[in-house]
Scaffold this active site. Sequence first.
Site, PDB file in Angstrom:
ATOM      1  N   ASN A 171     -16.611   7.683  -5.038  1.00  0.00           N
ATOM      2  CA  ASN A 171     -16.734   9.139  -4.902  1.00  0.00           C
ATOM      3  C   ASN A 171     -15.683   9.898  -5.713  1.00  0.00           C
ATOM      4  O   ASN A 171     -15.278  11.002  -5.366  1.00  0.00           O
ATOM      5  CB  ASN A 171     -16.746   9.539  -3.422  1.00  0.00           C
ATOM      6  N   TYR A 176      -4.162   2.186   1.568  1.00  0.00           N
ATOM      7  CA  TYR A 176      -5.263   2.446   2.505  1.00  0.00           C
ATOM      8  C   TYR A 176      -5.075   1.712   3.837  1.00  0.00           C
ATOM      9  O   TYR A 176      -6.046   1.466   4.545  1.00  0.00           O
ATOM     10  CB  TYR A 176      -6.590   2.046   1.864  1.00  0.00           C
ATOM     11  N   GLU A 182       2.167  10.130   0.826  1.00  0.00           N
ATOM     12  CA  GLU A 182       1.406   9.578  -0.304  1.00  0.00           C
ATOM     13  C   GLU A 182       2.045   9.933  -1.651  1.00  0.00           C
ATOM     14  O   GLU A 182       2.032   9.118  -2.583  1.00  0.00           O
ATOM     15  CB  GLU A 182      -0.040  10.082  -0.238  1.00  0.00           C
TER      16      GLU A 182
HETATM   17  P1  RTP Z   1     -10.144   9.830   0.382  1.00  0.00           P
HETATM   18  O1  RTP Z   1      -9.231   9.271   1.461  1.00  0.00           O
HETATM   19  O2  RTP Z   1     -10.453   8.838  -0.701  1.00  0.00           O
HETATM   20  O3  RTP Z   1      -9.682  11.151  -0.128  1.00  0.00           O
HETATM   21  O4  RTP Z   1     -11.558  10.132   1.045  1.00  0.00           O
HETATM   22  P2  RTP Z   1     -11.898  10.769   2.448  1.00  0.00           P
HETATM   23  O5  RTP Z   1     -10.645  11.193   3.160  1.00  0.00           O
HETATM   24  O6  RTP Z   1     -12.959  11.786   2.205  1.00  0.00           O
HETATM   25  O7  RTP Z   1     -12.558   9.533   3.196  1.00  0.00           O
HETATM   26  P3  RTP Z   1     -11.862   8.432   4.129  1.00  0.00           P
HETATM   27  O8  RTP Z   1     -12.600   8.432   5.431  1.00  0.00           O
HETATM   28  O9  RTP Z   1     -10.388   8.572   4.138  1.00  0.00           O
HETATM   29  O10 RTP Z   1     -12.267   7.084   3.361  1.00  0.00           O
HETATM   30  C1  RTP Z   1     -11.504   6.621   2.275  1.00  0.00           C
HETATM   31  C2  RTP Z   1     -12.427   6.151   1.186  1.00  0.00           C
HETATM   32  O11 RTP Z   1     -13.096   4.969   1.608  1.00  0.00           O
HETATM   33  C3  RTP Z   1     -14.389   4.917   0.984  1.00  0.00           C
HETATM   34  N1  RTP Z   1     -15.398   4.879   2.033  1.00  0.00           N
HETATM   35  N2  RTP Z   1     -16.409   4.035   2.000  1.00  0.00           N
HETATM   36  N3  RTP Z   1     -18.740   2.592   2.592  1.00  0.00           N
HETATM   37  C4  RTP Z   1     -18.350   3.540   3.426  1.00  0.00           C
HETATM   38  O12 RTP Z   1     -18.951   3.830   4.447  1.00  0.00           O
HETATM   39  C5  RTP Z   1     -17.127   4.271   3.102  1.00  0.00           C
HETATM   40  N4  RTP Z   1     -16.583   5.224   3.807  1.00  0.00           N
HETATM   41  C6  RTP Z   1     -15.474   5.612   3.134  1.00  0.00           C
HETATM   42  C7  RTP Z   1     -14.525   6.166   0.127  1.00  0.00           C
HETATM   43  O13 RTP Z   1     -14.092   5.856  -1.199  1.00  0.00           O
HETATM   44  C8  RTP Z   1     -13.565   7.108   0.812  1.00  0.00           C
HETATM   45  O14 RTP Z   1     -13.187   8.137  -0.041  1.00  0.00           O
END
Ligand code: RTP
Length: 140
Positions: free
Chosen positions: A114, A51, A128
């Site tokens: 999530n 990450y 990845e």
């Molecule tokens: P992912 O990378 O896990 O597939 O999810 P995503 O693209 O939908 O979301 P991303 O913006 O890349 O964020 C990665 C993961 O970080 C956690 N998160 N927490 N507390 C918060 O405001 C927050 N925002 C994001 C979530 O687990 C997210 O999937």
Amino acid sequence: MAIERTLSILKPDATRRNLTGKINARFEEAGLRIIAQRRILMSEAIAGQFYAVHRERPFFKDLVSFMTSGPVVVQVLEGENAVAKNREIMGATNPANAAPGTIRKDFAESIEANSVHGSDSLENAAIEVAFFFATSEIVA
Ligand code: RTP
Ligand code: MG
């Protein structure tokens, strides 16, 4: 449409509630094939590296501690338009905004817990997939 590969992760909230089969069924019903899969406990170093793009975000520390809080299942999904298709069936990051019938709408506990990760572009998918799997572990 092109056959693509994407990196998927079933997150600790999903393994804790024994939801790996139910979520995998969603992928398979959508026409995605699980061509590599491994259950692991991420170290802080691995989660932080995975990450790294979020390192400056306010949620980074919490995210790393969540992703290392229990087992995850890392997997490679293959199929037509796999990157976008997987993002579509996952649903929005925040389950409150996720469309009905998506994995996150049906299973996610919160914006952080999530249930699933999916690569967000074909370019990141390749990076990845290679982060977690050797070519010899992927059997299409
Ligand atoms: P992912 O990378 O896990 O597939 O999810 P995503 O693209 O939908 O979301 P991303 O913006 O890349 O964020 C990665 C993961 O970080 C956690 N998160 N927490 N507390 C918060 O405001 C927050 N925002 C994001 C979530 O687990 C997210 O999937
Ligand atoms: Mg993301």
